[in-house]
Scaffold this motif. Structure first.
Motif, PDB file in Angstrom:
ATOM      1  N   THR A 291       4.279   8.737   0.256  1.00  0.00           N
ATOM      2  CA  THR A 291       4.968   8.319   1.477  1.00  0.00           C
ATOM      3  C   THR A 291       4.147   8.701   2.705  1.00  0.00           C
ATOM      4  OG1 THR A 291       7.107   8.638   0.385  1.00  0.00           O
ATOM      5  CG2 THR A 291       7.099   8.488   2.790  1.00  0.00           C
TER       6      THR A 291
ATOM      7  N   LYS B 216       2.869   0.185   9.829  1.00  0.00           N
ATOM      8  CA  LYS B 216       4.104  -0.202  10.516  1.00  0.00           C
ATOM      9  C   LYS B 216       5.094  -0.806   9.518  1.00  0.00           C
ATOM     10  CE  LYS B 216       1.795  -1.130  14.937  1.00  0.00           C
ATOM     11  NZ  LYS B 216       1.525  -2.139  15.984  1.00  0.00           N
ATOM     12  N   GLY B 217       6.364  -0.761   9.902  1.00  0.00           N
ATOM     13  CA  GLY B 217       7.412  -1.254   9.024  1.00  0.00           C
ATOM     14  C   GLY B 217       7.265  -2.722   8.674  1.00  0.00           C
ATOM     15  N   ASP B 218       6.833  -3.546   9.641  1.00  0.00           N
ATOM     16  CA  ASP B 218       6.719  -4.980   9.358  1.00  0.00           C
ATOM     17  C   ASP B 218       5.572  -5.269   8.384  1.00  0.00           C
ATOM     18  OD1 ASP B 218       4.852  -4.178  11.226  1.00  0.00           O
ATOM     19  OD2 ASP B 218       4.799  -6.110  12.260  1.00  0.00           O
TER      20      ASP B 218
ATOM     21  N   LYS C  46       4.639  -3.157   5.940  1.00  0.00           N
ATOM     22  CA  LYS C  46       5.172  -2.760   4.636  1.00  0.00           C
ATOM     23  C   LYS C  46       6.103  -3.846   4.076  1.00  0.00           C
ATOM     24  CE  LYS C  46       4.995   2.222   5.532  1.00  0.00           C
ATOM     25  NZ  LYS C  46       5.791   3.474   5.679  1.00  0.00           N
ATOM     26  N   LYS C  47       6.920  -4.410   4.960  1.00  0.00           N
ATOM     27  CA  LYS C  47       7.840  -5.464   4.537  1.00  0.00           C
ATOM     28  C   LYS C  47       7.072  -6.691   4.074  1.00  0.00           C
ATOM     29  CE  LYS C  47      11.662  -8.359   6.173  1.00  0.00           C
ATOM     30  NZ  LYS C  47      12.546  -8.686   7.339  1.00  0.00           N
ATOM     31  N   SER C  48       6.037  -7.056   4.808  1.00  0.00           N
ATOM     32  CA  SER C  48       5.229  -8.213   4.437  1.00  0.00           C
ATOM     33  C   SER C  48       4.544  -7.990   3.089  1.00  0.00           C
ATOM     34  CB  SER C  48       4.177  -8.494   5.519  1.00  0.00           C
ATOM     35  OG  SER C  48       4.778  -8.824   6.744  1.00  0.00           O
TER      36      SER C  48
ATOM     37  N   PHE D 225       5.586  -6.047   0.681  1.00  0.00           N
ATOM     38  CA  PHE D 225       6.621  -6.118  -0.362  1.00  0.00           C
ATOM     39  C   PHE D 225       6.962  -7.562  -0.717  1.00  0.00           C
ATOM     40  CE2 PHE D 225      11.158  -6.684  -1.330  1.00  0.00           C
ATOM     41  CZ  PHE D 225      11.218  -6.004  -2.539  1.00  0.00           C
ATOM     42  N   LEU D 226       7.125  -8.397   0.305  1.00  0.00           N
ATOM     43  CA  LEU D 226       7.485  -9.796   0.057  1.00  0.00           C
ATOM     44  C   LEU D 226       6.372 -10.530  -0.689  1.00  0.00           C
ATOM     45  CD1 LEU D 226       9.216 -10.706   3.445  1.00  0.00           C
ATOM     46  CD2 LEU D 226      10.301 -10.281   1.232  1.00  0.00           C
TER      47      LEU D 226
ATOM     48  N   CYS E 161       4.164  -9.137  -2.720  1.00  0.00           N
ATOM     49  CA  CYS E 161       4.169  -8.619  -4.093  1.00  0.00           C
ATOM     50  C   CYS E 161       5.330  -9.209  -4.892  1.00  0.00           C
ATOM     51  CB  CYS E 161       4.254  -7.101  -4.086  1.00  0.00           C
ATOM     52  SG  CYS E 161       2.773  -6.284  -3.450  1.00  0.00           S
TER      53      CYS E 161
ATOM     54  N   CYS F 166      -0.769  -2.656  -1.165  1.00  0.00           N
ATOM     55  CA  CYS F 166      -0.650  -4.013  -1.685  1.00  0.00           C
ATOM     56  C   CYS F 166      -1.239  -4.106  -3.098  1.00  0.00           C
ATOM     57  CB  CYS F 166      -1.354  -4.999  -0.754  1.00  0.00           C
ATOM     58  SG  CYS F 166      -1.139  -6.722  -1.224  1.00  0.00           S
TER      59      CYS F 166
END
Length: 220
Positions: free
Chosen positions: A3, A10-12, A14-16, A18-19, A21, A133
């Protein structure tokens, strides 16, 4: 520990990651189900998804072999598809790490991890995005393949619901923007024409290799 290592992202981002993957995992479902439909033993897609970890070459391999092609020709075609990893390796040599970590870092090198890694503004963020990633793909791809293998056993004809078209459709969507370049369009079109023309006259797997001749074409 992990972690803290990825906290610079940045959070966005990490979100990108995840999507992306998650999307890779969905394509893995298609791959696993097709492998089962083509009567491959379960260990083949599982081994390829963990040891090769390169979707395009894996799809190509099972497609060529399932069509009656020589496994060696299928492997060569897969290697040619992955030839882009040579320049990738040069571009991300500072991100993959050294010694044993370098071996793992090279294994998780793929289109997605390279793109996210190289697009970050700082060295710390580039390395974090690359590894996050890469690890994500290394987890989601085999997981999707396992799900696909299970689903494939209950689907006598995965192509009936379009699972065989998932990967080609995604690949086409990714390359279409590059066709704005006339040279790229000329070479891609020439390669496609050569490949299709060779289908009736060459063994399975050869048309794919012959499409590479399209790279010799120049814009008029």
């Amino acid at each position: 520990m992990f972690t803290h290592y990825f906290s610079c992202l940045k959070g966005d981002i990490k979100k990108s990651i995840f999507l992306v993957c998650l999307a890779v995992g969905i394509v893995g479902v298609s791959y696993g189900s097709l492998a089962m439909a083509y009567d491959f033993p379960l260990w083949v897609p599982l081994a390829l998804s963990t040891l090769v970890l390169a979707g395009a070459s894996e799809f190509m391999f099972i497609g060529i072999v399932a069509s009656g092609g020589n496994p060696l020709a299928a492997a060569v075609a897969g290697l040619l598809v992955n030839a882009r990893h040579f320049p990738f390796g040069i571009a991300v040599r500072e991100l993959v790490g050294k010694r044993m970590m370098g071996f793992l870092g090279s294994h998780i090198m793929n289109d997605e991890s390279v793109v996210f890694g190289m697009s970050q503004p700082t060295p710390e963020q580039r390395k974090a995005a690359y590894w996050l990633c890469g690890i994500g793909v290394a987890v989601f791809w085999p997981l999707g393949v396992i799900i696909g293998c299970v689903v494939g056993k209950f689907l006598p004809a995965p192509e009936a619901i379009g699972l065989d078209a998932v990967f080609p459709a995604i690949l086409l969507a990714l390359v279409i923007p590059s066709f704005k370049n006339k040279t790229t369009l000329t070479r891609a079109s020439s390669g496609a024409v050569l490949s299709l023309a060779a289908v009736p006259f060459t063994p399975v797997g050869m048309p794919v290799l012959m499409s590479l001749l399209g790279l010799l074409m120049r814009k008029k």
